[in-house]
Design a protein around this motif. Structure first.
Motif, mmCIF file in Angstrom:
data_model
loop_
_atom_site.group_PDB
_atom_site.id
_atom_site.type_symbol
_atom_site.label_atom_id
_atom_site.label_comp_id
_atom_site.label_asym_id
_atom_site.label_seq_id
_atom_site.Cartn_x
_atom_site.Cartn_y
_atom_site.Cartn_z
ATOM 1 N N ALA A 1 -9.489 22.889 -7.943
ATOM 2 C CA ALA A 1 -10.695 23.687 -7.696
ATOM 3 C C ALA A 1 -11.353 23.337 -6.360
ATOM 4 O O ALA A 1 -11.890 24.202 -5.683
ATOM 5 N N GLY A 2 -11.284 22.075 -5.976
ATOM 6 C CA GLY A 2 -11.919 21.656 -4.730
ATOM 7 C C GLY A 2 -11.038 21.824 -3.509
ATOM 8 O O GLY A 2 -11.520 21.962 -2.399
ATOM 9 N N THR A 3 -9.753 21.777 -3.717
ATOM 10 C CA THR A 3 -8.762 21.925 -2.643
ATOM 11 C C THR A 3 -7.743 22.952 -3.116
ATOM 12 O O THR A 3 -6.616 22.612 -3.479
ATOM 13 N N PRO A 4 -8.130 24.229 -3.131
ATOM 14 C CA PRO A 4 -7.262 25.234 -3.753
ATOM 15 C C PRO A 4 -6.044 25.562 -2.903
ATOM 16 O O PRO A 4 -6.101 25.508 -1.679
ATOM 17 N N THR B 1 -16.092 36.171 1.367
ATOM 18 C CA THR B 1 -16.186 35.211 0.267
ATOM 19 C C THR B 1 -16.704 33.906 0.837
ATOM 20 O O THR B 1 -16.418 33.561 1.981
ATOM 21 N N ILE B 2 -17.447 33.168 0.041
ATOM 22 C CA ILE B 2 -18.195 32.023 0.548
ATOM 23 C C ILE B 2 -17.804 30.769 -0.226
ATOM 24 O O ILE B 2 -17.910 30.740 -1.455
ATOM 25 N N GLY B 3 -17.344 29.761 0.505
ATOM 26 C CA GLY B 3 -16.975 28.496 -0.118
ATOM 27 C C GLY B 3 -17.858 27.372 0.390
ATOM 28 O O GLY B 3 -18.234 27.362 1.559
ATOM 29 N N SER B 4 -18.163 26.428 -0.477
ATOM 30 C CA SER B 4 -18.969 25.265 -0.095
ATOM 31 C C SER B 4 -18.278 24.017 -0.614
ATOM 32 O O SER B 4 -17.982 23.918 -1.814
ATOM 33 N N ALA B 5 -18.016 23.078 0.254
ATOM 34 C CA ALA B 5 -17.270 21.877 -0.118
ATOM 35 C C ALA B 5 -17.306 20.887 1.025
ATOM 36 O O ALA B 5 -17.746 21.204 2.121
ATOM 37 N N ARG B 6 -16.871 19.685 0.774
ATOM 38 C CA ARG B 6 -16.526 18.704 1.783
ATOM 39 C C ARG B 6 -15.140 18.192 1.476
ATOM 40 O O ARG B 6 -14.822 18.044 0.308
ATOM 41 N N PRO B 7 -14.284 17.843 2.440
ATOM 42 C CA PRO B 7 -14.496 18.081 3.860
ATOM 43 C C PRO B 7 -14.504 19.570 4.171
ATOM 44 O O PRO B 7 -14.224 20.392 3.299
ATOM 45 N N ALA C 1 -13.854 23.800 2.223
ATOM 46 C CA ALA C 1 -14.684 25.003 2.157
ATOM 47 C C ALA C 1 -13.923 26.209 2.699
ATOM 48 O O ALA C 1 -13.991 27.313 2.151
ATOM 49 N N ALA C 2 -13.164 25.975 3.772
ATOM 50 C CA ALA C 2 -12.352 27.062 4.337
ATOM 51 C C ALA C 2 -11.266 27.495 3.354
ATOM 52 O O ALA C 2 -11.014 28.687 3.166
ATOM 53 N N ARG C 3 -10.624 26.523 2.734
ATOM 54 C CA ARG C 3 -9.580 26.859 1.747
ATOM 55 C C ARG C 3 -10.171 27.662 0.583
ATOM 56 O O ARG C 3 -9.601 28.644 0.131
ATOM 57 N N ILE C 4 -11.319 27.199 0.078
ATOM 58 C CA ILE C 4 -11.949 27.889 -1.045
ATOM 59 C C ILE C 4 -12.270 29.331 -0.666
ATOM 60 O O ILE C 4 -11.987 30.272 -1.414
ATOM 61 N N ALA C 5 -12.853 29.499 0.508
ATOM 62 C CA ALA C 5 -13.277 30.842 0.911
ATOM 63 C C ALA C 5 -12.063 31.764 1.075
ATOM 64 O O ALA C 5 -12.043 32.889 0.568
#
Lengths: 331, 331, 331, 331
Positions: free
Chosen positions: B131-134, D264-270, D274-278
């Motif tokens: 979920a965090g690194t899809p 689509t909007i992703g929020s994460a670290r690193p 966030a880019a992968r999620i989006a």
């Protein structure tokens, strides 16, 4: 030959099968110019056969340029000419697809006391804004520490003496067509700054070029996990290694074994990628040589894997994933 | 009281000064509904005084929902209702700015064998797209492992028995105004999955709310560094803790001590930020309580710090930075 | 000369002051062997003067090895011999501390249609487990796309035609003593895969060696932000650049300007470090050349900075931080 | 109703089908206590029907506490009581599995000039050591900026006027059982600080709880990509939103559309996560609603995807992946 060594990959699979060949002295004079990149473009200073032993006179990571606590690293160091390496050492018969075995036999400090150096260097270190993670904050002051280092201990200050636990900070083989700063750790080894690369261990490197082109340097009298400020107890040394060659062993990243465990070593940023690389490679090892299927190995490392943080300051961070031999089927 | 405990922060600075008060039994029946968030909004199930002991019946991380190797986690687990916690336990006198001390006295598996569970859960784990690194890659198969776990060992399979080295996976206090999933580790503790939170250790948490609101659960029969696949040897347990309170100790992140070392615990992503947090906080500790100046502490940890990887799978990764008490001035 | 160009750093500070010198044709025949590393060890194929123009016949990133949608990249590509580069081109008078100016004048596809290639390559790409972020998941299938590419568009499929927005994927100068794969972006430029490196822009690179050793290749017919699967619309090209030299301009990372904005380019992992590098360097620029103090520039970029994601797939990720010239004092 | 709006997901699939219902005024007085967490534990201040419009009086991110350039943020701000939010607003009929649509109709500054505030806050910001990435370096000085902000511009200083491009910094729905600081962006929205959440756009949020519990606040007069120092042009505002509900639309992360693109909007670290999620979520969208297969969508975004950096300073970084509607089959 110690009991466990006869069961090592080096002794069982190496061309020299654990036998000790000729001893070569790679003195400062013989080395001549030290090297600042790991690459295939410099001519070997020494050519050895599998089984040979090399006794190398290494410089400290500063090439001896920081002589006193009054020196300022920013004035004494001329980047990129830092972390000087002995080598390249060509190994007869080595070619891409082989594995170079380096058993570390001894590391002794070399030169007058205080022989150990540490320092705060501007724009470098694990808890300051630096070249890779720049910040606007003002820098810390420059500072140099000089440590008395002998086999009986590292004198941190008047009250604290830490154990002498030396290891090789930078060790590895040449990339195939690249020549990369000795400051960087990568799949060919290099500046891993991993304290397990110590006397009693055998390191394994995936050969990328004909002759392997072995380099070494940057010995440390000791170091904490992560090499936090970026500079361990840097010492010039006399380092003895025993070298062998395993033909046709497909490994992707450096490996290591000692009496107690086997380890795979990953270097990457962010740090979790170094951890992923190391564990991924350890699963490959468990599958290829210990009879596990991949998911079973994944479960085993979940319950019994260990992770050592080598450095958190170099261009890539280095972590070593390991498992105790006690938990593995005997070979 | 063991010798070292009398020198601990808990015994020296705690309100109860190491004395043992009343023993409370937090059985399943008394707990009633287990908790899935760390927060200030649920009413305490128990109120204790500093010095009291709590014997808690914890559930495993799945609330017992995975009963056999034929169960499919994706069918049995109802996110976010995983990782059930005992608590909140209110501690008399605790308020923001204090530190809650939790000495872990015992962890025993509870229930019929095989009492330990591990599993591959879709979109979760350290070496899969999650979920965090899809990722776009196809998932791994779901798989459940059941382990026989006793004080004499964790039976990984017919050939491998691993030591029983139990610890509390999730432990901490409530945030001030947040209520955060028990799956997450953070500055209040939570799902740190750090094997050092084990019998023989004292954990310290920065109190954020009146009464502290202590939670615990998610005991593990053992775990490797990183909890690689995301699921350790999950066990229901009977866990005994001894609780005290230190007034007005300003700590920012959880701390821990045992006979051999002091440790600070950071949780963050990327992993290097967890390492930075842990070491930064350990420097604060060395300065505040051991007489070092900040740069001296930075050097000392460079040469002698140790880093333990707790988890590399939870919403934040957890690392513990430590130093052996042998290297510190005695208190 | 367009109006804005006369106000550019290249025209105002360059040795050639915007004048156009000799035109050199770097054909495939003249190039001979293409290069796979950015380094100082190969002899120049061409020596030019500041102000000269070079018309280079570049190969696509696969050296033309992927000829049809039925080809399998894993069989056709021989790592590390990918991303072939034209060069090195020596620039008279260039030495460490100078800045090489490369104005991109034109990029035209070269060769028979369909001239554009993209592909899914095993262990590579932004949404799959890869060499830097390894996973246990099964890989995606290999797949090759061939695109018809002309100045009027990139035919993605029968229904979608995307604008032709070509740029140079890999461009830069040699490191001082390293020779690094052309796959990697870094402070010397390299494989930045940043769509702003396009006709109408001037790129600036910090010279590290005598003669600068300019390399270029890897042109793209177009690309989305991040180059998500790792392979843009790869085209062989005829690319025209106008080169100049600015003496003694201390820049740390590549810079770029076009009619609308100035940009600084950072490459690093994790991605936030690339963002930090780019913004940090842009603050330096605003301070040195536009009269801001450091904190004022920090505030201005907070309110008006822009960030372009070049690649999220290469050994380092590349981001460009920019600010519109409209918001800056005129030069 | 503008032409494109009638083709939007909100107008086509919403319960109110684009119709405008009742208008509610959520004044400061009606709001009473502002909220500091996104969660299900506070009682709604307002209950609305799908199609209704809300005109909310928002506070600035500091709750108005920083009144002059002489104020020191460290003295005026009482963490965690920052970033006050209007809400929760319950939406009739909303339940888990639905999507809440929020069309942003207008944002006007509210209060006396200079109405905009920015500041350097200790241990916070993208180019300083901070709570998530701690450093040993000395901090920057605290500093407050006050900006005159009207619909005709943001007066950065005497010479620079930046366009007024207002947006909602913090907007979203309640998590299911968590209550999380309004400082954090996540899959429910929250503190995304993404400039595309602006008048003319519709944001979509995955409902987690009965009634959805909509929150909003933290309006910005404008902001650069990344919100570099951590504090945009913070303004109290009168903000008008039009709300609807789409039943049974399974989305995992926030989405957005305007006349030109879907995002689509992703929020994460690193940040790469966030880019992968989006991008991963945008592929899901292209597959579910535009007829692409997954790999085709992967290729399309490689060639035509766009990435916007919202914030690089909050507890998670926020990135928006988008594609122009011009490149998509018409709906």
């Amino acid at each position: 030959m110690s009991a466990w060594f006869s069961c090592s990959y080096m002794a069982r699979r190496g061309v020299a099968a654990g036998r000790v060949g000729k001893k070569h002295h790679l003195t400062e004079a013989k080395q001549g110019s030290y090297q600042y990149v790991y690459g295939p473009y410099a001519a070997p200073v020494l050519t050895i056969a599998p089984g040979d032993v090399v006794v190398a006179e290494t410089l400290d990571a500063f090439g001896g340029a920081i002589k006193s606590v009054d020196d300022r690293p920013s004035q004494k160091l001329k980047f990129p000419f830092v972390n000087p390496q002995n080598g390249p050492i060509a190994v007869e018969g080595a070619e891409k697809g082989d594995v170079l075995c380096v058993r570390i036999d001894a590391i002794a400090p070399r030169g007058p006391q205080p022989v150990g150096t540490s320092a705060l260097i501007p724009e470098f270190g694990g808890l300051v804004g630096n070249a890779g993670t720049p910040m606007l904050n003002p820098p810390l002051p420059e500072r140099v520490m000089k440590y008395h280092v002998t086999e009986s201990g590292v004198r941190f200050n008047d009250k604290i003496v830490l154990p002498f636990e030396p290891f090789i900070g930078t060790l590895g083989v040449s990339p195939q067509i690249e020549a990369v700063l000795s400051l960087q750790p990568d799949y060919w080894g290099g500046n891993m700054d991993l304290p397990d690369v110590a006397p009693g261990a055998i390191a394994y490197f995936p050969v990328q070029t004909k002759g392997a082109n072995l380099f070494l340097g940057d010995c440390h009298g000791r170091q904490g996990d992560g090499e936090l400020c970026g500079v361990a107890v840097e010492i010039p040394s006399t380092t003895t290694i025993h070298v062998d060659l395993i033909k046709s062993w497909a490994i992707v990243w450096p490996r290591l074994e000692n009496e107690r465990f086997i380890m795979t070593i990953g270097s990457a940023r962010p740090m979790e990628d170094a951890a992923r690389i190391a564990y991924r490679e350890l699963i490959r090892w468990l599958v290829a040589d210990y009879g596990f299927d991949e998911l079973e190995a994944y479960f085993l490392l979940t319950q019994a894997g260990r992770m050592r943080v080598g450095n958190m300051v170099d261009p890539k961070y280095t972590l070593g994933a390991s498992i105790l031999k006690d938990y593995l089927p005997s070979k």
